[in-house]
Write a protein that holds these residues in place. Structure first.
Motif, PDB file in Angstrom:
ATOM      1  N   GLN A 172       0.805  -1.218   0.000  1.00  0.00           N
ATOM      2  CA  GLN A 172       0.000   0.000   0.000  1.00  0.00           C
ATOM      3  C   GLN A 172       0.840   1.270   0.000  1.00  0.00           C
ATOM      4  N   ARG A 173       2.165   1.150  -0.173  1.00  0.00           N
ATOM      5  CA  ARG A 173       3.050   2.309  -0.143  1.00  0.00           C
ATOM      6  C   ARG A 173       2.749   3.244  -1.317  1.00  0.00           C
ATOM      7  N   LYS A 174       3.136   4.509  -1.153  1.00  0.00           N
ATOM      8  CA  LYS A 174       2.976   5.477  -2.239  1.00  0.00           C
ATOM      9  C   LYS A 174       4.032   5.185  -3.300  1.00  0.00           C
ATOM     10  N   PRO A 175       3.664   5.271  -4.563  1.00  0.00           N
ATOM     11  CA  PRO A 175       4.664   5.051  -5.611  1.00  0.00           C
ATOM     12  C   PRO A 175       5.690   6.177  -5.634  1.00  0.00           C
ATOM     13  N   PHE A 176       6.908   5.861  -6.046  1.00  0.00           N
ATOM     14  CA  PHE A 176       7.967   6.852  -6.144  1.00  0.00           C
ATOM     15  C   PHE A 176       7.651   7.835  -7.269  1.00  0.00           C
TER      16      PHE A 176
END
Length: 115
Positions: free
Chosen positions: A37-41
């Motif tokens: 669920q991390r934010k994309p770079f």
């Protein structure tokens, strides 16, 4: 060094097993829900200068339309009782200023834009 990975769609309640090949060796790992669920770079936009730390704008040293050189001080940001001179990362022209002396800014807040 070479590497490859498969990217299965993660299920929100179940960890995802993944194989990663690195220099010819295959490794098994589990992707956590937090990782899935991390934010994309998103690479930084060189035409936008954002605050690297939260603080208080003490002084603006430029105005819209001013040409600036690489390394030139643009503004003074006070954080933890230290005055930080925020410098231009490259030569350019100031397009817009989004803060004023006395403003409190958050980390990542847009300060200036370059043309």
């Amino acid at each position: 060094m070479t590497h490859s990975a498969t990217h299965p769609a993660p299920h929100p309640s179940k960890p995802v097993r993944q194989s990663i090949a690195l220099d010819g060796t295959v490794y098994e790992t589990t992707l956590t829900r937090k990782y899935a669920q991390r934010k994309p770079f998103v690479p930084k936009d060189p035409s936008r200068l954002t605050a690297i730390i939260p603080g208080l704008i003490l002084d603006l040293l430029v105005k819209p339309g001013d040409p600036v050189r690489s390394g030139q001080s643009l503004l003074v940001l006070e954080a933890m009782k230290m005055q930080n001179h925020i410098a231009a990362h490259d030569a350019g022209t100031i397009k817009a200023i989004h803060v004023a002396p006395g403003d409190t800014v958050a980390k990542g807040q847009l300060l200036l834009e370059f043309q």
